[in-house]
Design an enzyme around this catalytic site. Structure first.
Site, short mmCIF file in Angstrom:
data_model
loop_
_atom_site.label_atom_id
_atom_site.label_comp_id
_atom_site.label_asym_id
_atom_site.label_seq_id
_atom_site.Cartn_x
_atom_site.Cartn_y
_atom_site.Cartn_z
N SER A 151 17.43 11.30 -24.63
CA SER A 151 18.13 10.45 -23.67
C SER A 151 17.95 9.01 -24.11
CB SER A 151 17.60 10.68 -22.25
OG SER A 151 16.19 10.59 -22.20
N GLN B 148 6.54 5.14 -19.44
CA GLN B 148 6.51 3.85 -20.11
C GLN B 148 6.28 4.12 -21.60
OE1 GLN B 148 7.24 0.83 -20.86
NE2 GLN B 148 6.36 -0.08 -19.01
N GLY C 40 10.06 -0.74 -8.33
CA GLY C 40 10.59 -2.02 -8.76
C GLY C 40 9.61 -3.15 -8.49
N ASP C 41 9.94 -4.32 -9.01
CA ASP C 41 9.11 -5.51 -8.84
C ASP C 41 9.66 -6.35 -7.70
OD1 ASP C 41 7.52 -4.86 -11.09
OD2 ASP C 41 9.10 -5.62 -12.40
N PHE D 42 6.94 -8.03 -24.47
CA PHE D 42 7.22 -6.94 -23.53
C PHE D 42 5.94 -6.19 -23.17
CE2 PHE D 42 11.91 -6.06 -24.90
CZ PHE D 42 12.30 -7.21 -24.23
N HIS E 50 12.91 9.88 -24.82
CA HIS E 50 13.77 8.92 -24.12
C HIS E 50 13.64 7.59 -24.86
CE1 HIS E 50 15.91 7.23 -20.64
NE2 HIS E 50 15.08 6.20 -20.71
N HIS F 131 -0.37 2.30 -14.75
CA HIS F 131 0.46 1.21 -14.22
C HIS F 131 -0.41 -0.04 -14.10
CE1 HIS F 131 2.84 -1.21 -11.44
NE2 HIS F 131 3.86 -0.41 -11.69
N GLU G 47 18.21 4.66 -23.05
CA GLU G 47 18.25 3.63 -22.02
C GLU G 47 18.98 2.39 -22.53
OE1 GLU G 47 14.87 2.64 -19.31
OE2 GLU G 47 15.03 0.66 -20.26
#
Length: 281
Positions: free
Chosen positions: A11, A171, A103-104, A211, A261, A144, A13
């Protein structure tokens, strides 16, 4: 080994382009990458849904090209009514797949809204729409960055799956041991959905370090030092990155990963090269 035996689901992104030129460029990138026969493509959007229109336009373009597509769907700052309206819009557009995220919290937002966790969003989607949507959630093999502890993090992941997630995307990481340990710990908690490793091709060392520092993904010291030693030598960075990431993917495949992914960064070349190395192109 023939191509059928070698097959591993892929997959991709993308992020939504911000200019007409970007739209055209991404269409050309997709045309190249669709030779890999991806299972689906996910499309990101910014904090608070700041690029939502672009996300949905990109998702619609991918669907029109005959490939399944999933918008990222974050719930931070959202209300039940706003999420209900978005789900109705997704259904109207023929979207059957979503990547459900917390989300952030964007700057200027005073509260989380009515959903504090991604598991709350997953449960709400299931309550509202039954099995209409295939739901992907995020997983963090290296924890996380806001989790209290590794155990709390894998427990939070298990809660998302119990709430109704079909699969997970991790991630990105460069340490295969972290992935396999995370999968083992999740399985001990009864998680039986596919946990698909997220793969970040290495093409630009300064961008990668920026990143990684922001999202908590670890670049092993030996990789970081080698990238720093190459300086501005892009060809050496890309050749080294191709070796490192291809070897990681081989290890993941050998260890039973259910797919790969790719975080394409809206570029085709590096992902295609890795897949060629793996015999998937």
């Amino acid at each position: 080994m023939n191509a059928t035996e070698n097959r591993l689901p892929i997959s991709l992104e993308f992020f939504p382009p911000k200019t007409p030129e970007g739209v055209d460029k991404l269409a050309a990138v997709r045309a190249q990458l669709f030779a890999l026969q991806p299972e689906y493509c996910s499309v990101t959007y910014g904090a608070g849904g700041s690029t939502q229109d672009g996300t949905l336009q990109t998702v619609q373009a991918i669907l029109s090209e005959g490939v399944d597509a999933a918008p990222h769907f974050s719930c931070i700052g959202a209300t039940r009514e706003s999420v209900r309206a978005q789900l109705a819009q997704f259904r109207q557009l023929g979207i059957r797949r979503v990547v459900a995220l917390r989300g952030d919290l964007p700057s200027g937002y005073g509260s989380f809204g009515e959903f504090r966790h991604a598991s709350d969003l997953v449960a709400f989607i299931r309550a509202e729409t039954g099995d209409h949507f295939h739901i992907e959630v995020a997983a963090y093999p290296e924890m996380h960055p806001q989790a209290r502890s590794p155990d709390a993090d894998v427990q939070a992941f298990a809660a998302k799956v119990r709430a109704g997630a079909n699969a997970a995307i991790t991630q990105y990481f460069f340490n295969g041991d972290a992935y396999f340990r995370f999968v083992d710990e999740a399985r001990k908690l009864g998680v039986d959905v596919p946990i698909v490793p997220g793969i970040m091709p290495i093409t630009n060392s300064s961008q990668l370090m920026r990143f990684s520092d922001a999202c908590g993904a670890e670049i092993p010291r030996w990789i970081r030092l080698r990238l720093m030693a190459y300086g501005d030598d892009k060809a050496s960075i890309q050749a080294f990155g191709l070796d490192v990431v291809s070897q990681l993917c081989e290890r993941l495949r050998a260890g039973g990963a259910p797919g790969l992914h790719f975080y394409t960064m809206n570029q085709a070349h590096a992902t295609l090269q890795i897949c060629q190395r793996l015999g998937l192109a």
